[in-house]
Design an enzyme around this catalytic site. Structure first.
Site, PDB file in Angstrom:
ATOM      1  N   ARG A 204       0.975  -1.158   0.066  1.00  9.07           N
ATOM      2  CA  ARG A 204      -0.005   0.005   0.003  1.00  9.07           C
ATOM      3  C   ARG A 204       0.941   1.221   0.002  1.00  9.07           C
ATOM      4  NH1 ARG A 204      -3.753  -3.563  -0.795  1.00  9.07           N
ATOM      5  NH2 ARG A 204      -5.665  -2.986   0.080  1.00  9.07           N
ATOM      6  N   SER A 284     -11.156  -0.649   3.170  1.00  8.96           N
ATOM      7  CA  SER A 284     -10.464  -0.602   4.335  1.00  8.96           C
ATOM      8  C   SER A 284      -9.794   0.941   4.656  1.00  8.96           C
ATOM      9  CB  SER A 284      -9.209  -1.437   4.077  1.00  8.96           C
ATOM     10  OG  SER A 284      -9.215  -2.858   3.534  1.00  8.96           O
ATOM     11  N   GLU A 381      -5.204   3.907   6.081  1.00 10.53           N
ATOM     12  CA  GLU A 381      -5.026   3.577   4.573  1.00 10.53           C
ATOM     13  C   GLU A 381      -5.572   4.746   3.867  1.00 10.53           C
ATOM     14  OE1 GLU A 381      -5.809   0.406   1.040  1.00 10.53           O
ATOM     15  OE2 GLU A 381      -7.298   1.563   2.248  1.00 10.53           O
TER      16      GLU A 381
HETATM   17  N1  EPU Z   1     -11.477 -11.275   9.218  1.00 12.52           N
HETATM   18  C1  EPU Z   1     -12.107 -11.293  10.593  1.00 12.52           C
HETATM   19  N2  EPU Z   1     -13.095 -10.522  10.701  1.00 12.52           N
HETATM   20  C2  EPU Z   1     -13.564  -9.442   9.930  1.00 12.52           C
HETATM   21  C3  EPU Z   1     -13.095  -9.703   8.490  1.00 12.52           C
HETATM   22  C4  EPU Z   1     -11.904 -10.465   8.420  1.00 12.52           C
HETATM   23  O1  EPU Z   1     -11.787 -12.168  11.517  1.00 12.52           O
HETATM   24  O2  EPU Z   1     -14.373  -8.703  10.213  1.00 12.52           O
HETATM   25  C5  EPU Z   1     -10.567 -12.261   9.070  1.00 12.52           C
HETATM   26  C6  EPU Z   1     -10.941 -13.440   8.224  1.00 12.52           C
HETATM   27  O3  EPU Z   1     -10.159 -14.824   8.834  1.00 12.52           O
HETATM   28  C7  EPU Z   1     -10.476 -13.214   7.178  1.00 12.52           C
HETATM   29  C8  EPU Z   1      -8.991 -12.440   7.220  1.00 12.52           C
HETATM   30  O4  EPU Z   1      -9.527 -11.623   8.420  1.00 12.52           O
HETATM   31  O5  EPU Z   1     -10.166 -14.279   6.139  1.00 12.52           O
HETATM   32  C9  EPU Z   1      -8.653 -11.532   6.013  1.00 12.52           C
HETATM   33  O6  EPU Z   1      -9.965 -10.602   5.815  1.00 12.52           O
HETATM   34  P1  EPU Z   1      -9.907 -10.335   4.205  1.00 12.52           P
HETATM   35  O7  EPU Z   1      -9.709 -11.074   3.305  1.00 12.52           O
HETATM   36  O8  EPU Z   1     -11.162  -9.543   4.150  1.00 12.52           O
HETATM   37  O9  EPU Z   1      -8.566  -9.270   4.107  1.00 12.52           O
HETATM   38  P2  EPU Z   1      -8.195  -7.955   4.967  1.00 12.52           P
HETATM   39  O10 EPU Z   1      -6.689  -8.237   5.288  1.00 12.52           O
HETATM   40  O11 EPU Z   1      -9.043  -7.604   5.931  1.00 12.52           O
HETATM   41  C10 EPU Z   1      -7.279  -6.776   2.640  1.00 12.52           C
HETATM   42  C11 EPU Z   1      -7.250  -5.570   1.941  1.00 12.52           C
HETATM   43  C12 EPU Z   1      -8.697  -5.463   1.298  1.00 12.52           C
HETATM   44  C13 EPU Z   1      -8.964  -6.628   0.284  1.00 12.52           C
HETATM   45  C14 EPU Z   1      -8.857  -7.786   1.140  1.00 12.52           C
HETATM   46  C15 EPU Z   1      -8.825  -9.185   0.098  1.00 12.52           C
HETATM   47  C16 EPU Z   1      -5.921  -3.942   3.155  1.00 12.52           C
HETATM   48  C17 EPU Z   1      -5.830  -2.674   4.000  1.00 12.52           C
HETATM   49  N3  EPU Z   1      -7.220  -4.138   2.795  1.00 12.52           N
HETATM   50  O12 EPU Z   1      -8.246  -6.876   3.616  1.00 12.52           O
HETATM   51  O13 EPU Z   1      -8.690  -4.136   0.487  1.00 12.52           O
HETATM   52  O14 EPU Z   1     -10.168  -6.383  -0.475  1.00 12.52           O
HETATM   53  O15 EPU Z   1      -7.426  -7.937   1.898  1.00 12.52           O
HETATM   54  O16 EPU Z   1      -7.563  -9.425  -0.217  1.00 12.52           O
HETATM   55  O17 EPU Z   1      -4.946  -4.402   2.765  1.00 12.52           O
HETATM   56  C18 EPU Z   1      -9.057  -1.919   0.737  1.00 12.52           C
HETATM   57  O18 EPU Z   1      -7.871  -1.810   0.425  1.00 12.52           O
HETATM   58  O19 EPU Z   1     -10.169  -0.960   0.472  1.00 12.52           O
HETATM   59  C19 EPU Z   1      -9.411  -2.994   0.672  1.00 12.52           C
HETATM   60  C20 EPU Z   1     -10.770  -3.346   0.708  1.00 12.52           C
END
Ligand code: EPU
Length: 387
Positions: A204, A284, A381
């Site tokens: 990022r 995010s 972010e």
């Molecule tokens: N999870 C929870 N609780 C929640 C949400 C998620 O426990 O409320 C756990 C789950 O186990 C899940 C894991 O966290 O499998 C990861 O969640 P997610 O796949 O949604 O990924 P993230 O790390 O929260 C990042 C990006 C997103 C992107 C997703 C998918 C950042 C800041 N965010 O989120 O990007 O869509 O991965 O790859 O890196 C954005 O930047 O606006 C964005 C949405």
């Protein structure tokens, strides 16, 4: 070029929050962009480049400067490189653009506007104007059978914004596909063509973010593969295809096709992330923190299920959504008209009437709770614009 005054910025952002821009213009070519920067400089005003408005939070007082809406767009122009230089596969996507001299990006197709495509063996170089809508561009590449951007489907925003924060999702980062970024260097007022390395991409982050305001991107060149491989390793994607196999709708052995992966990403995103038509949001709100291994292991001792991913430098990227949800218990936590989203705790959503101040108050509270529970200092972010 038409420069307007006192333009409400809220409708131009997906948070739909914030005050007006003192001056506002739309630039549709590089000459207009230069004109706009000179306008701001002559009045000693700051300027801000607006893409899709999907990763910013405009302050309630608005922006006391010039908002430059990036409108360098295009039509499709296909061009084959006649004498392609020999390609070093290892360097592709990570170094010098595989253009022959004279046919390089110096000949900007976007003076006419456009999406230009050149084919070099199995590699396809596609250049897109900064104002192109990201999702439309991804759709074009997938429809043409090109691999590389399918996991970045349905991300809001524009092509020009993609390198700034090195957008990433479902195991892909845009930096892996970018070979060159054309940008106005506002220090020298010259157009530059930055190689992938010069963009200094990391999670990022990029030179466009860490030298804020210096470069204004006008065009991005991507290197995509005609016969690539899909990446379905990310947990949600793996599980999606696992479910299809169980239902007999997909084969256990054959890898899903490009269009199927794009469909999967769109369905996963739609089910997990808020509908921007319904909610004010910028996805995010915070970055996933990257912490030293010792800190990670300490937390892991206390919370064995905490997801963490080791980085090249030995540090760990931890999943903040999990921390907010499982440790801090703030999934769906609301304060007035602002809340963390009920299906993804890293995302902040707002109702009509919410202010930037309300969002910052919730963000402060979340930051505090994470610090107390984990000793991690989290960072936004989303980019702050104005006050
Ligand atoms: N999870 C929870 N609780 C929640 C949400 C998620 O426990 O409320 C756990 C789950 O186990 C899940 C894991 O966290 O499998 C990861 O969640 P997610 O796949 O949604 O990924 P993230 O790390 O929260 C990042 C990006 C997103 C992107 C997703 C998918 C950042 C800041 N965010 O989120 O990007 O869509 O991965 O790859 O890196 C954005 O930047 O606006 C964005 C949405």
């Amino acid at each position: 070029m038409n420069i307007r005054e006192n333009i409400p910025l809220a409708p131009l952002t997906t948070f739909r929050i914030g005050g007006p821009g003192r001056f506002f213009c739309v630039v549709t070519n590089e000459a207009e962009l230069v004109e706009a920067v000179i306008f701001a400089r002559e009045r000693e005003l700051p300027f801000f480049v607006l893409g899709g408005g999907s990763n910013i939070l405009v302050g309630d007082e608005g922006f006391d400067g010039l908002v430059i809406k990036m409108g360098i767009m295009g039509v499709n122009i296909h061009k084959k490189i006649k004498n392609p230089p020999s390609l070093n596969l290892a360097s592709l996507g990570l170094g010098t653009p595989p253009f022959s001299k004279g046919e390089s990006a110096a000949k900007s197709p976007f003076e006419k506007g456009g999406v230009e495509q050149s084919e070099v063996g199995d590699f396809t170089i596609i250049a897109a104007g900064a104002g192109e809508i990201w999702e439309d561009f991804v759709s074009t590449t997938v429809n043409q059978g090109l691999y590389g951007l399918e996991n970045l489907s349905l991300i809001p925003g524009t092509v020009g914004a993609a390198p700034v924060q090195n957008i990433g999702a479902y195991g892909a980062e845009v930096s892996k596909t970018i070979i060159l970024v054309r940008a106005l260097d506002t220090e020298t007022m010259k157009f530059m063509e930055l190689t992938n390395e010069q963009c200094q991409f990391s999670y990022r982050d990029s030179v466009f973010k860490n030298q804020k305001g210096r470069y204004i991107i006008t065009r991005v060149d991507f290197n995509l593969l005609k016969s690539g491989e899909v990446n379905i390793d990310y947990k949600d994607v793996r599980e999606y295809f696992g479910r299809l196999v169980l239902r007999g709708e997909a084969s256990l052995v054959a890898r899903p096709r490009l269009a199927e992966v794009r469909k999967a990403i769109i369905e996963i995103r739609t089910s997990k992330l808020p509908d921007m038509k319904k909610w004010g949001t910028a996805g995010s709100f915070f970055k996933n923190p990257v912490i030293p291994a010792t800190h990670f292991l300490r937390l892991k001792g206390k919370y064995p299920d905490l997801p963490g991913f080791v980085q090249k430098d030995g540090k760990y990227k931890v999943t903040l959504a999990w921390i907010l949800d499982k440790i801090c218990n703030v999934k769906g936590f609301a304060k007035g008209k602002v809340a963390t989203y009920g299906r993804q705790a890293l995302v902040i959503v707002t109702e009509p009437g919410a202010t930037a101040k309300d969002v910052y108050e919730l963000a402060r509270e979340l930051t505090e709770r994470v610090r107390i529970a984990t000793d991690i200092e989290i960072q936004m972010e989303v980019e702050k614009v104005g006050v």
